[in-house]
Design a protein around this motif. Structure first.
Motif, PDB file in Angstrom:
ATOM      1  N   HIS A 158      -0.624   1.951   6.648  1.00 37.98           N
ATOM      2  CA  HIS A 158      -1.138   2.872   5.650  1.00 37.98           C
ATOM      3  C   HIS A 158      -2.661   2.805   5.772  1.00 37.98           C
ATOM      4  O   HIS A 158      -3.187   2.253   6.716  1.00 37.98           O
ATOM      5  CB  HIS A 158      -0.621   2.430   4.270  1.00 37.98           C
ATOM      6  CG  HIS A 158      -0.935   3.408   3.204  1.00 37.98           C
ATOM      7  ND1 HIS A 158      -0.500   4.705   3.259  1.00 37.98           N
ATOM      8  CD2 HIS A 158      -1.659   3.290   2.078  1.00 37.98           C
ATOM      9  CE1 HIS A 158      -0.949   5.337   2.195  1.00 37.98           C
ATOM     10  NE2 HIS A 158      -1.651   4.495   1.465  1.00 37.98           N
ATOM     11  N   ALA A 160      -6.386   2.051   6.189  1.00 31.00           N
ATOM     12  CA  ALA A 160      -7.231   0.893   6.502  1.00 31.00           C
ATOM     13  C   ALA A 160      -6.528  -0.451   6.404  1.00 31.00           C
ATOM     14  O   ALA A 160      -6.931  -1.302   5.605  1.00 31.00           O
ATOM     15  CB  ALA A 160      -8.462   0.897   5.586  1.00 31.00           C
ATOM     16  N   MET A 186      -2.289  -3.267  -4.896  1.00 28.60           N
ATOM     17  CA  MET A 186      -2.984  -2.477  -3.858  1.00 28.60           C
ATOM     18  C   MET A 186      -2.647  -3.027  -2.469  1.00 28.60           C
ATOM     19  O   MET A 186      -3.542  -3.245  -1.643  1.00 28.60           O
ATOM     20  CB  MET A 186      -4.498  -2.496  -4.064  1.00 28.60           C
ATOM     21  CG  MET A 186      -4.925  -1.945  -5.407  1.00 28.60           C
ATOM     22  SD  MET A 186      -6.692  -1.701  -5.437  1.00 28.60           S
ATOM     23  CE  MET A 186      -6.916  -1.032  -7.066  1.00 28.60           C
ATOM     24  N   CYS A 187      -1.361  -3.285  -2.222  1.00 24.49           N
ATOM     25  CA  CYS A 187      -0.960  -4.016  -1.008  1.00 24.49           C
ATOM     26  C   CYS A 187      -1.080  -3.211   0.275  1.00 24.49           C
ATOM     27  O   CYS A 187      -1.053  -3.785   1.363  1.00 24.49           O
ATOM     28  CB  CYS A 187       0.455  -4.542  -1.164  1.00 24.49           C
ATOM     29  SG  CYS A 187       1.716  -3.243  -1.121  1.00 24.49           S
ATOM     30  N   SER A 189      -0.361  -1.649   3.581  1.00 23.34           N
ATOM     31  CA  SER A 189       0.731  -1.900   4.538  1.00 23.34           C
ATOM     32  C   SER A 189       1.350  -3.276   4.382  1.00 23.34           C
ATOM     33  O   SER A 189       2.209  -3.665   5.178  1.00 23.34           O
ATOM     34  CB  SER A 189       0.225  -1.776   5.962  1.00 23.34           C
ATOM     35  OG  SER A 189      -0.675  -0.729   6.083  1.00 23.34           O
ATOM     36  N   GLY A 190       0.872  -4.048   3.416  1.00 21.89           N
ATOM     37  CA  GLY A 190       1.532  -5.313   3.075  1.00 21.89           C
ATOM     38  C   GLY A 190       1.052  -6.532   3.845  1.00 21.89           C
ATOM     39  O   GLY A 190       1.662  -7.604   3.742  1.00 21.89           O
ATOM     40  N   THR A 191      -0.050  -6.399   4.575  1.00 22.25           N
ATOM     41  CA  THR A 191      -0.460  -7.491   5.467  1.00 22.25           C
ATOM     42  C   THR A 191      -0.657  -8.820   4.720  1.00 22.25           C
ATOM     43  O   THR A 191      -0.172  -9.861   5.176  1.00 22.25           O
ATOM     44  CB  THR A 191      -1.774  -7.119   6.203  1.00 22.25           C
ATOM     45  OG1 THR A 191      -1.751  -5.725   6.500  1.00 22.25           O
ATOM     46  CG2 THR A 191      -1.930  -7.903   7.480  1.00 22.25           C
ATOM     47  N   ASP A 250       0.797   4.142  -4.046  1.00 24.06           N
ATOM     48  CA  ASP A 250       1.228   5.151  -3.081  1.00 24.06           C
ATOM     49  C   ASP A 250       2.593   4.763  -2.497  1.00 24.06           C
ATOM     50  O   ASP A 250       2.726   3.688  -1.892  1.00 24.06           O
ATOM     51  CB  ASP A 250       0.157   5.229  -1.976  1.00 24.06           C
ATOM     52  CG  ASP A 250       0.387   6.381  -1.031  1.00 24.06           C
ATOM     53  OD1 ASP A 250       1.554   6.766  -0.831  1.00 24.06           O
ATOM     54  OD2 ASP A 250      -0.614   6.885  -0.485  1.00 24.06           O
ATOM     55  N   ALA A 253       2.667   3.756   1.122  1.00 25.94           N
ATOM     56  CA  ALA A 253       2.190   2.390   1.395  1.00 25.94           C
ATOM     57  C   ALA A 253       3.341   1.408   1.191  1.00 25.94           C
ATOM     58  O   ALA A 253       3.571   0.523   2.023  1.00 25.94           O
ATOM     59  CB  ALA A 253       1.020   2.044   0.476  1.00 25.94           C
ATOM     60  N   PHE A 277      -1.961  -0.535 -10.196  1.00 27.13           N
ATOM     61  CA  PHE A 277      -2.156  -1.995 -10.172  1.00 27.13           C
ATOM     62  C   PHE A 277      -2.064  -2.608 -11.560  1.00 27.13           C
ATOM     63  O   PHE A 277      -1.646  -3.750 -11.715  1.00 27.13           O
ATOM     64  CB  PHE A 277      -3.495  -2.341  -9.494  1.00 27.13           C
ATOM     65  CG  PHE A 277      -4.715  -2.060 -10.318  1.00 27.13           C
ATOM     66  CD1 PHE A 277      -5.208  -3.007 -11.197  1.00 27.13           C
ATOM     67  CD2 PHE A 277      -5.370  -0.836 -10.211  1.00 27.13           C
ATOM     68  CE1 PHE A 277      -6.340  -2.744 -11.962  1.00 27.13           C
ATOM     69  CE2 PHE A 277      -6.496  -0.576 -10.971  1.00 27.13           C
ATOM     70  CZ  PHE A 277      -6.979  -1.525 -11.856  1.00 27.13           C
ATOM     71  N   ASN A 292      -7.356  -6.046  -2.230  1.00 27.59           N
ATOM     72  CA  ASN A 292      -8.210  -5.454  -1.184  1.00 27.59           C
ATOM     73  C   ASN A 292      -8.286  -3.967  -1.539  1.00 27.59           C
ATOM     74  O   ASN A 292      -7.560  -3.155  -0.999  1.00 27.59           O
ATOM     75  CB  ASN A 292      -7.573  -5.688   0.204  1.00 27.59           C
ATOM     76  CG  ASN A 292      -8.247  -4.922   1.321  1.00 27.59           C
ATOM     77  OD1 ASN A 292      -7.597  -4.485   2.271  1.00 27.59           O
ATOM     78  ND2 ASN A 292      -9.546  -4.755   1.247  1.00 27.59           N
ATOM     79  N   PRO A 294      -9.703  -0.017  -2.096  1.00 27.00           N
ATOM     80  CA  PRO A 294     -10.439   0.916  -1.233  1.00 27.00           C
ATOM     81  C   PRO A 294     -11.929   0.655  -1.421  1.00 27.00           C
ATOM     82  O   PRO A 294     -12.351   0.235  -2.501  1.00 27.00           O
ATOM     83  CB  PRO A 294     -10.065   2.296  -1.790  1.00 27.00           C
ATOM     84  CG  PRO A 294      -8.937   2.072  -2.725  1.00 27.00           C
ATOM     85  CD  PRO A 294      -8.941   0.657  -3.144  1.00 27.00           C
ATOM     86  N   GLU A 297     -14.009   4.319   2.207  1.00 28.07           N
ATOM     87  CA  GLU A 297     -13.820   4.819   3.567  1.00 28.07           C
ATOM     88  C   GLU A 297     -13.390   6.286   3.577  1.00 28.07           C
ATOM     89  O   GLU A 297     -13.506   6.965   4.578  1.00 28.07           O
ATOM     90  CB  GLU A 297     -12.856   3.916   4.373  1.00 28.07           C
ATOM     91  CG  GLU A 297     -11.429   3.802   3.900  1.00 28.07           C
ATOM     92  CD  GLU A 297     -11.181   2.757   2.821  1.00 28.07           C
ATOM     93  OE1 GLU A 297     -10.088   2.196   2.814  1.00 28.07           O
ATOM     94  OE2 GLU A 297     -12.055   2.533   1.948  1.00 28.07           O
TER      95      GLU A 297
END
Ligand SMILES: C[S@@+](CC[C@H](N)C(=O)[O-])C[C@H]1O[C@@H](n2cnc3c(N)ncnc32)[C@H](O)[C@@H]1O
Length: 363
Positions: A158, A160, A186-187, A189-191, A250, A253, A277, A292, A294, A297
């Motif tokens: 998703h 950035a 605000m995860c 792509s979950g990294t 989202d 995401a 959130f 993390n 936004p 960007e």
């Protein structure tokens, strides 16, 4: 990243010989390289030193490189890629220097074995790294090949997404302990949540990917590799003690994060929720809340972001008492809008963006 890498290596029992700007030196064997490729969470590459020498020109570099028994490391029918860092006044064309170095290696193999390996830019087979600064050159086998941040689980991304190694460093930098809750609103792509799940279950990140440079070095011991992987698999624990919660406003995401977690084999350990959130559950007990957000960007975000960052500060104050709060951002002026005094500001780079991990003790 270097301080976190040092901590990891020391915990694994290695002695740090030298700290460099972008790496550390330790003593080790090729077997150690196997172990490090599979277990390190914050390293990008594991380089195995073959030789250090003086070289004042491309000709001298070529001559010296030809004294290394490349035929013992690289298959004459294999594939070689050469990567380098070159800072040398006499070299204006680094591509030419790379070519000279690569030719020296394949020429030696052809002279000794009657055939030469193919070469090109792909990092999925044998990779040699040349570090040449001033008149000092060091030549390494890159036992990782592709960078270790490519764990192999991030199939969907998703907006950035951060590098997996950076996410691991962020978690390590904070106060989180493996039996605490890990809450990641605000995860994206979950990294962060996936890395936390891997850490909480002590799962070696390298188990997720099949290919490493070391597997293409002649004499690679497949049996030792399999044994090591199986030992590491057995050393992991089934269930983390704390809860791992990941949410995002989202739905795309959340979908991507779920899929990535599935690929990493940790989807059953993470509680995903699509929500703002502010609606993320904060369970009782020890834990960290890691954001993390936004940081500008996307075009049109500038006006909304100060409000968003202030809202994160309010959420910390109202909902997260007793936890440690973290905000990782590449936008330093925005971080001031959080409106809380940070107990630590840790400098980290998100690719080339100078970023900060801010820590807040939440009473
Ligand atoms: C920079 S990205 C996070 C990237 C993530 N660390 C990763 O590795 O993929 C920021 C995320 O915040 C989410 N977001 C923005 N505003 C939000 C809000 N009010 N509530 C929840 N999530 C929000 C966005 O949808 C986006 O996924």
């Amino acid at each position: 990243m270097v301080p976190f890498l040092k901590t990891e290596l020391v915990l694994l029992g290695f002695v740090i010989r030298k700290t460099r700007l972008a790496g550390v030196e330790i003593d080790g064997t090729l077997d150690d390289c196997m172990f490090l490729n599979l277990t390190l969470r914050t390293a990008h590459r594991v380089h195995f030193l073959l030789k250090e020498f003086e070289a004042n020109s491309s000709e001298e570099l070529s001559r010296r490189l030809k004294t290394i028994p490349w035929e013992e490391y690289i298959d004459k029918h294999g594939y070689l890629s050469l990567t380098s860092f070159i800072k040398n006044k006499s070299i204006t064309n680094t591509q030419f220097a790379n070519l000279t170095a690569k030719d020296a290696i394949v020429d030696r193999i052809r002279d000794r074995k009657g055939a030469r390996p193919d070469s090109g830019p792909k990092l999925n087979q044998t990779v040699v790294f040349l570090f040449w600064k001033g008149n000092q050159a060091s030549v390494y086998l890159d036992t990782s090949g592709e960078s270790l941040n490519r764990r192999g689980y991030r199939k969907e991304s998703h907006t950035a997404p951060m590098q997996e190694t950076l996410a691991a460093a962020i978690i390590q930098a904070g106060k989180w302990e493996s039996d605490w809750h890990f809450i990641n609103p605000m995860c994206g792509s979950g990294t962060l949540a996936i890395e936390a799940a891997l850490m909480a279950t002590q799962k070696a990140p390298g188990l997720l990917r099949p290919n490493f440079g070391i597997k293409h070095i002649l004499g690679f011991e497949e049996d030792s590799w399999k044994k090591l992987r199986s030992e590491l698999r057995q050393a992991s624990v089934k269930e983390p003690k704390g809860r791992i919660i990941a949410s995002d406003i989202d739905s795309r995401a959340i979908q991507a994060a779920k899929k990535n977690a599935q690929t990493a084999g940790v989807d059953h350990l993470i509680e995903f929720k699509k929500c703002d959130f502010r609606d993320t559950e904060i369970p009782d007990g020890n834990g960290v809340v890691v954001f993390n957000p936004p940081y500008g960007e996307r075009i049109g975000e500038e006006n909304e972001l100060p409000i968003l960052y202030k809202a994160i500060g309010d959420f910390f104050k109202k909902e997260c008492a007793g936890k440690w709060g973290y905000v990782f951002t590449g936008n330093l002026p925005l971080s001031k809008k959080i409106g809380l005094r940070s107990s630590q500001r840790i400098e980290l780079y998100n690719s080339t963006i100078e970023s900060r991990l801010l820590e807040f003790e939440l009473y």
